[in-house]
Design an enzyme around this catalytic site. Structure first.
Site, PDB file in Angstrom:
ATOM      1  CB  CYS A 174     -13.018   8.147  12.343  1.00 45.09           C
ATOM      2  SG  CYS A 174     -14.176   8.882  13.448  1.00 45.09           S
TER       3      CYS A 174
HETATM    4  N1  LIG Z   1     -16.518  13.596  13.967  1.00 43.24           N
HETATM    5  C1  LIG Z   1     -16.029  13.204  12.833  1.00 43.24           C
HETATM    6  O1  LIG Z   1     -14.831  13.094  12.630  1.00 43.24           O
HETATM    7  C2  LIG Z   1     -16.938  12.869  11.690  1.00 43.24           C
HETATM    8  C3  LIG Z   1     -18.252  12.606  11.924  1.00 43.24           C
HETATM    9  N2  LIG Z   1     -19.069  12.230  10.894  1.00 43.24           N
HETATM   10  C4  LIG Z   1     -20.472  11.989  11.195  1.00 43.24           C
HETATM   11  O2  LIG Z   1     -21.117  11.436  10.078  1.00 43.24           O
HETATM   12  C5  LIG Z   1     -22.421  11.942   9.957  1.00 43.24           C
HETATM   13  C6  LIG Z   1     -22.628  12.491   8.576  1.00 43.24           C
HETATM   14  O3  LIG Z   1     -21.945  13.736   8.478  1.00 43.24           O
HETATM   15  P1  LIG Z   1     -22.092  14.675   7.203  1.00 43.24           P
HETATM   16  O4  LIG Z   1     -21.575  13.946   6.001  1.00 43.24           O
HETATM   17  O5  LIG Z   1     -21.504  16.000   7.493  1.00 43.24           O
HETATM   18  O6  LIG Z   1     -23.662  14.847   7.153  1.00 43.24           O
HETATM   19  P2  LIG Z   1     -24.628  14.991   5.951  1.00 43.24           P
HETATM   20  O7  LIG Z   1     -24.472  13.846   5.038  1.00 43.24           O
HETATM   21  O8  LIG Z   1     -25.972  15.285   6.514  1.00 43.24           O
HETATM   22  O9  LIG Z   1     -24.059  16.291   5.253  1.00 43.24           O
HETATM   23  C7  LIG Z   1     -24.416  17.540   5.717  1.00 43.24           C
HETATM   24  C8  LIG Z   1     -24.303  18.572   4.613  1.00 43.24           C
HETATM   25  O10 LIG Z   1     -22.993  19.056   4.587  1.00 43.24           O
HETATM   26  C9  LIG Z   1     -22.400  18.761   3.305  1.00 43.24           C
HETATM   27  N3  LIG Z   1     -21.058  18.317   3.597  1.00 43.24           N
HETATM   28  C10 LIG Z   1     -20.663  17.211   4.245  1.00 43.24           C
HETATM   29  N4  LIG Z   1     -19.328  17.166   4.343  1.00 43.24           N
HETATM   30  C11 LIG Z   1     -18.886  18.291   3.727  1.00 43.24           C
HETATM   31  C12 LIG Z   1     -17.618  18.826   3.495  1.00 43.24           C
HETATM   32  N5  LIG Z   1     -16.510  18.176   3.885  1.00 43.24           N
HETATM   33  N6  LIG Z   1     -17.528  19.993   2.838  1.00 43.24           N
HETATM   34  C13 LIG Z   1     -18.617  20.640   2.411  1.00 43.24           C
HETATM   35  N7  LIG Z   1     -19.857  20.193   2.611  1.00 43.24           N
HETATM   36  C14 LIG Z   1     -19.984  19.026   3.256  1.00 43.24           C
HETATM   37  C15 LIG Z   1     -23.279  17.702   2.684  1.00 43.24           C
HETATM   38  O11 LIG Z   1     -23.310  17.791   1.287  1.00 43.24           O
HETATM   39  P3  LIG Z   1     -22.583  16.670   0.376  1.00 43.24           P
HETATM   40  O12 LIG Z   1     -22.854  15.332   1.007  1.00 43.24           O
HETATM   41  O13 LIG Z   1     -23.239  16.841  -0.944  1.00 43.24           O
HETATM   42  O14 LIG Z   1     -21.141  17.042   0.370  1.00 43.24           O
HETATM   43  C16 LIG Z   1     -24.633  18.032   3.240  1.00 43.24           C
HETATM   44  O15 LIG Z   1     -25.266  19.027   2.521  1.00 43.24           O
HETATM   45  C17 LIG Z   1     -22.600  12.948  11.087  1.00 43.24           C
HETATM   46  O16 LIG Z   1     -23.242  12.311  12.154  1.00 43.24           O
HETATM   47  C18 LIG Z   1     -21.201  13.300  11.475  1.00 43.24           C
HETATM   48  O17 LIG Z   1     -21.074  13.653  12.839  1.00 43.24           O
HETATM   49  C19 LIG Z   1     -18.609  12.118   9.616  1.00 43.24           C
HETATM   50  C20 LIG Z   1     -17.300  12.337   9.334  1.00 43.24           C
HETATM   51  C21 LIG Z   1     -16.366  12.803  10.343  1.00 43.24           C
HETATM   52  N1  LIG Z   2     -14.884  10.167  10.714  1.00 47.60           N
HETATM   53  C1  LIG Z   2     -16.014   9.638  11.192  1.00 47.60           C
HETATM   54  N2  LIG Z   2     -16.349   9.892  12.480  1.00 47.60           N
HETATM   55  C2  LIG Z   2     -17.471   9.347  12.918  1.00 47.60           C
HETATM   56  C3  LIG Z   2     -18.288   8.557  12.132  1.00 47.60           C
HETATM   57  N3  LIG Z   2     -19.347   8.177  12.862  1.00 47.60           N
HETATM   58  C4  LIG Z   2     -19.179   8.717  14.073  1.00 47.60           C
HETATM   59  N4  LIG Z   2     -18.046   9.424  14.126  1.00 47.60           N
HETATM   60  C5  LIG Z   2     -17.469  10.131  15.252  1.00 47.60           C
HETATM   61  O1  LIG Z   2     -16.898   9.193  16.167  1.00 47.60           O
HETATM   62  C6  LIG Z   2     -17.315   9.517  17.493  1.00 47.60           C
HETATM   63  C7  LIG Z   2     -17.223   8.325  18.427  1.00 47.60           C
HETATM   64  O2  LIG Z   2     -15.878   7.967  18.575  1.00 47.60           O
HETATM   65  P1  LIG Z   2     -15.366   6.747  19.489  1.00 47.60           P
HETATM   66  O3  LIG Z   2     -13.887   6.802  19.383  1.00 47.60           O
HETATM   67  O4  LIG Z   2     -15.844   6.994  20.881  1.00 47.60           O
HETATM   68  O5  LIG Z   2     -15.925   5.478  18.936  1.00 47.60           O
HETATM   69  C8  LIG Z   2     -18.711  10.045  17.263  1.00 47.60           C
HETATM   70  O6  LIG Z   2     -19.221  10.765  18.351  1.00 47.60           O
HETATM   71  C9  LIG Z   2     -18.524  10.888  16.016  1.00 47.60           C
HETATM   72  O7  LIG Z   2     -18.035  12.165  16.287  1.00 47.60           O
HETATM   73  C10 LIG Z   2     -17.905   8.316  10.796  1.00 47.60           C
HETATM   74  O8  LIG Z   2     -18.565   7.586  10.029  1.00 47.60           O
HETATM   75  N5  LIG Z   2     -16.753   8.869  10.382  1.00 47.60           N
END
Ligand SMILES: NC(=O)C1=CN([C@@H]2O[C@H](COP(=O)(O)OP(=O)(O)OC[C@H]3O[C@@H](n4cnc5c(N)ncnc54)[C@H](OP(=O)(O)O)[C@@H]3O)[C@@H](O)[C@H]2O)C=CC1
Ligand SMILES: Nc1nc2c(ncn2[C@@H]2O[C@H](COP(=O)(O)O)[C@@H](O)[C@H]2O)c(=O)[nH]1
Length: 322
Positions: A174
């Site tokens: 992340c």
């Molecule tokens: N656990 C964590 O800390 C994180 C996990 N991830 C992982 O990365 C993957 C992609 O995630 P994600 O980008 O949400 O998925 P998507 O790219 O499928 O986005 C989902 C939708 O939400 C919108 N969106 C995404 N982020 C935001 C935001 N911050 N505010 C408003 N709208 C938003 C996107 O539009 P648009 O792209 O146009 O904004 C899209 O329409 C997932 O598997 C997720 O779990 C990602 C970051 C943090």
């Molecule tokens: N901010 C982001 N978080 C992400 C991304 N891809 C996955 N994830 C999150 O990390 C955990 C796994 O964490 P770990 O410490 O066990 O390696 C996963 O389940 C997601 O929630 C990303 O691109 N950006």
């Protein structure tokens, strides 16, 4: 308020009531099924594929299939149903995902668990998707995330989520904290504690697990399940690419919001890393179970319930034995 994360917490041993660690029961009920351990591999493309998901289900582990090859989801659901195994998939929130929910409903196929997998899960888009799934396929257990606050947990539960996934930015690949300034990186365990207090339904601790002991700590602070990426990537069975460097075998592990996942550098919040290949996944899962059995014995109990009330100490610097 005290601030802590996994590294700063040590659980305090209580008098042992079993004569062998093999007597400790690590099983967990989650969404109406019992699983061997409260651990679920992260729903990421370098951690899990369909073959692994099937094997996890067969062996008594929980799994959540990722959503990054959307065309494979319906055939996967049908295959799991034909094999008499539970089906557990992920969805996003874009319009085509509503069409996919309609497709599942029309097919008459059973989907046992649907995880709404979004970076910023405390949003109207996720609330709308929870409601839609619950309307269309009410028998499905809905997991929604990811969130970071008690308010978010309550909002998603009130919308109908059966469980919430907690953790924004603590994962190994992340870069959300660096890119946006937000998240639970550095206080993920405390976020679990705060969210679990507010939750009326199970929570999944997601991200930041660096040692097997962190699983016990997650349970102590209220997690029903622990989602793990990096520790469960880089096995022989892992779908990540294999890379050889100076005679050492590595496997790729990349973030779901990385350019490697997206195929484009846009709204990137994840990176890629190489992890030294570490043998069979089943050996690691077995070791996690054994270590959890030891944790239960140190907690002075016979099952995971003992961990939930064990005392703990917050230690600023951990003594590493040197
Ligand atoms: N656990 C964590 O800390 C994180 C996990 N991830 C992982 O990365 C993957 C992609 O995630 P994600 O980008 O949400 O998925 P998507 O790219 O499928 O986005 C989902 C939708 O939400 C919108 N969106 C995404 N982020 C935001 C935001 N911050 N505010 C408003 N709208 C938003 C996107 O539009 P648009 O792209 O146009 O904004 C899209 O329409 C997932 O598997 C997720 O779990 C990602 C970051 C943090
Ligand atoms: N901010 C982001 N978080 C992400 C991304 N891809 C996955 N994830 C999150 O990390 C955990 C796994 O964490 P770990 O410490 O066990 O390696 C996963 O389940 C997601 O929630 C990303 O691109 N950006």
């Amino acid at each position: 308020m005290e601030t802590f994360d996994y590294e700063q917490v040590q659980l305090i041993p209580a008098k042992c009531v079993i004569t062998s660690r093999s007597q400790a029961d690590t099983s967990i009920e989650f969404g109406g099924r019992e699983f061997k351990i409260p651990v679920v591999p992260a729903n990421m493309q370098t951690v899990l594929n369909e073959a692994l998901a099937e094997e996890l289900a067969r062996k008594g582990y929980f799994y959540i299939m990722h959503r990054f090859e959307p065309e494979k989801r319906m055939p996967f659901i049908k295959h799991m149903n034909a094999e008499g195994l539970f089906a557990s998939i992920s969805v996003g929130v874009k319009p085509e995902e509503y069409t996919f929910i309609d497709e599942i409903k029309a097919s008459g196929e059973r989907v046992d668990y649907i995880t709404i997998d979004i970076a910023h899960g405390h949003s109207e888009t996720v609330i709308d998707m929870i409601k839609y799934i619950k309307e269309q396929i009410p028998e499905t257990f809905v997991i929604a995330g990811n969130v970071a606050t008690p308010e978010a947990v309550r909002d998603l539960e009130n919308a109908g989520a059966d469980a919430t996934k907690v953790g924004v930015g603590p994962g190994r690949v992340c870069i959300t904290k660096i890119k946006t300034g937000f998240g639970t990186a550095g206080w993920q365990l405390q976020a679990i504690k705060l969210c679990a207090k507010a939750a009326r339904k199970p929570i999944i601790a997601d991200g930041g697990i660096r040692t097997n002991g962190d699983i016990a700590k997650s349970v102590r602070f209220g997690a029903s399940m622990v989602m793990i990426g990096s520790l469960l990537a880089a096995h022989v069975e892992s779908p990540g690419e294999t890379v050889e460097e100076d005679g050492v075998t590595y496997k790729e592990y990349f973030g779901s919001a990385s350019q490697f996942q997206k195929g484009i550098y846009k709204n990137v919040e994840g990176k890629k890393m190489l992890i030294e290949s570490r043998g069979s996944l089943w050996h690691t899962m077995r070791e996690m179970e054994e270590d959890l059995q030891s944790s239960i014995s140190y907690a002075g109990g016979r099952d995971l319930g003992a961990l939930r009330t064990v005392d703990y100490m917050i230690v600023p610097t951990i003594y590493n034995g040197d």
